[in-house]
Design a protein around this motif. Structure first.
Motif, PDB file in Angstrom:
ATOM      1  N   GLU A  81      21.848  36.695  13.023  1.00 52.18           N
ATOM      2  CA  GLU A  81      21.477  37.106  11.667  1.00 52.18           C
ATOM      3  C   GLU A  81      22.640  37.832  10.984  1.00 52.18           C
ATOM      4  N   ARG A 107      24.987  36.610   7.693  1.00 52.26           N
ATOM      5  CA  ARG A 107      25.121  37.414   6.469  1.00 52.26           C
ATOM      6  C   ARG A 107      26.566  37.448   5.991  1.00 52.26           C
ATOM      7  N   ASP A 115      12.171  30.664  13.463  1.00 51.06           N
ATOM      8  CA  ASP A 115      12.020  31.550  12.297  1.00 51.06           C
ATOM      9  C   ASP A 115      13.350  31.682  11.559  1.00 51.06           C
ATOM     10  N   LEU A 116      14.433  31.755  12.306  1.00 50.77           N
ATOM     11  CA  LEU A 116      15.755  31.861  11.684  1.00 50.77           C
ATOM     12  C   LEU A 116      16.087  30.575  10.930  1.00 50.77           C
ATOM     13  N   ARG A 119      13.984  28.585   9.489  1.00 55.05           N
ATOM     14  CA  ARG A 119      13.202  28.618   8.248  1.00 55.05           C
ATOM     15  C   ARG A 119      13.826  29.552   7.218  1.00 55.05           C
ATOM     16  N   ARG A 120      14.289  30.707   7.687  1.00 51.24           N
ATOM     17  CA  ARG A 120      14.842  31.704   6.758  1.00 51.24           C
ATOM     18  C   ARG A 120      16.122  31.230   6.090  1.00 51.24           C
ATOM     19  N   SER A 141      15.542  30.063   2.657  1.00 49.05           N
ATOM     20  CA  SER A 141      14.853  30.886   1.660  1.00 49.05           C
ATOM     21  C   SER A 141      15.367  32.315   1.526  1.00 49.05           C
ATOM     22  N   ASP A 142      16.041  32.827   2.544  1.00 52.31           N
ATOM     23  CA  ASP A 142      16.475  34.225   2.518  1.00 52.31           C
ATOM     24  C   ASP A 142      17.828  34.345   1.819  1.00 52.31           C
ATOM     25  N   ARG A 174      23.556  30.100   4.168  1.00 52.52           N
ATOM     26  CA  ARG A 174      23.148  28.890   4.879  1.00 52.52           C
ATOM     27  C   ARG A 174      24.352  28.062   5.295  1.00 52.52           C
ATOM     28  N   SER A 223      11.342  22.415   9.669  1.00 53.97           N
ATOM     29  CA  SER A 223      11.706  23.781   9.282  1.00 53.97           C
ATOM     30  C   SER A 223      13.067  23.859   8.607  1.00 53.97           C
TER      31      SER A 223
END
Length: 223
Positions: free
Chosen positions: A37, A41, A61-62, A64-65, A68-69, A74, A96
């Motif tokens: 993560e 960033r 989950d990562l 998917r994020r 959108s995060d 990306r 995902s």
């Protein structure tokens, strides 16, 4: 090509990273969800290879994020690399947001083939790049100038590829380090100058890559 390798097995991560670096990929390794993560960033990767079963979270989950995060940058492509081999798991990974799905255990040759395929898909120009009289075939990793084939090392090819993605733009040594090397590269190293010197010699005259004093290097005319 800069790759993020998220793998919680530190020994496996080191073996895979070493193999990819020997193929001249720039590889940053993360062994936890939190470390991946943080890397996402700070850095835009060409490809992220993401494990799903992690000690501090679910890699799915990562994935998917990443779509959108806004705090995460990306990667151009996402490859899930996991022991989860059920059809439902593959479907979940691709739905995902992953671009490809590789099940462990895998052969290293298949991993590198998938990375090459993802790189070609991420390249808007297709499998071939052309700048002036220079041509790169991304599928076969071959290069030509004026129809004469160039014998480039993997690192030289990666460096020329990055220049040809940005023709006419001045690229600093720091930018070249960030995209063609990895986080292990010493920012004060002379490796950029050394590899660039070898590449220029192979490209011949007139030199297509010129030095812009105090700023960096440029391939071709200003855009």
């Amino acid at each position: 090509m800069r790759v993020l390798l998220l793998e919680d097995d530190a020994d496996l991560a080191e073996v895979v990273a070493m193999g990819l670096r020997n193929e001249s990929y720039a590889v940053d390794v993360a062994t936890t969800y939190a470390a991946a993560e943080e890397a996402l960033r700070l850095t835009i990767y060409d490809v992220a290879c993401l494990d799903l079963g992690l000690p501090d979270g679910d890699g799915l989950d990562l994935v998917r994020r990443l779509g959108s995060d806004p705090d995460l940058r990306r990667p151009r492509r996402v490859l899930v690399v996991t022991a989860r081999d059920a059809v439902a798991d593959r479907v979940a990974g691709l739905d995902s947001g992953a671009d490809d799905y590789l099940v462990k255990p895998f052969e290293f040759a298949e991993l590198t083939a998938r990375l090459r395929a993802l790189a070609r898909r991420a390249d808007e120009a297709g499998a071939t790049l052309n700048t002036g009289d220079l041509t790169l075939d991304l599928a076969t990793r071959r290069a030509w100038r004026g129809g004469v084939e160039l014998r480039l090392t993997a690192r030289e090819f990666s460096l020329l590829r990055f220049f040809m993605h940005h023709p006419g733009r001045v690229l600093s040594a720091e930018e070249l380090l960030e995209h063609v090397w990895d986080a292990n590269a010493d920012p004060f190293t002379t490796s950029v100058r050394v590899i660039l010197s070898r590449l220029r010699k192979k490209l011949g005259d007139p030199p297509p890559i010129v030095t812009i004093t105090g700023a960096g290097y440029r391939l071709g005319e200003p855009s």
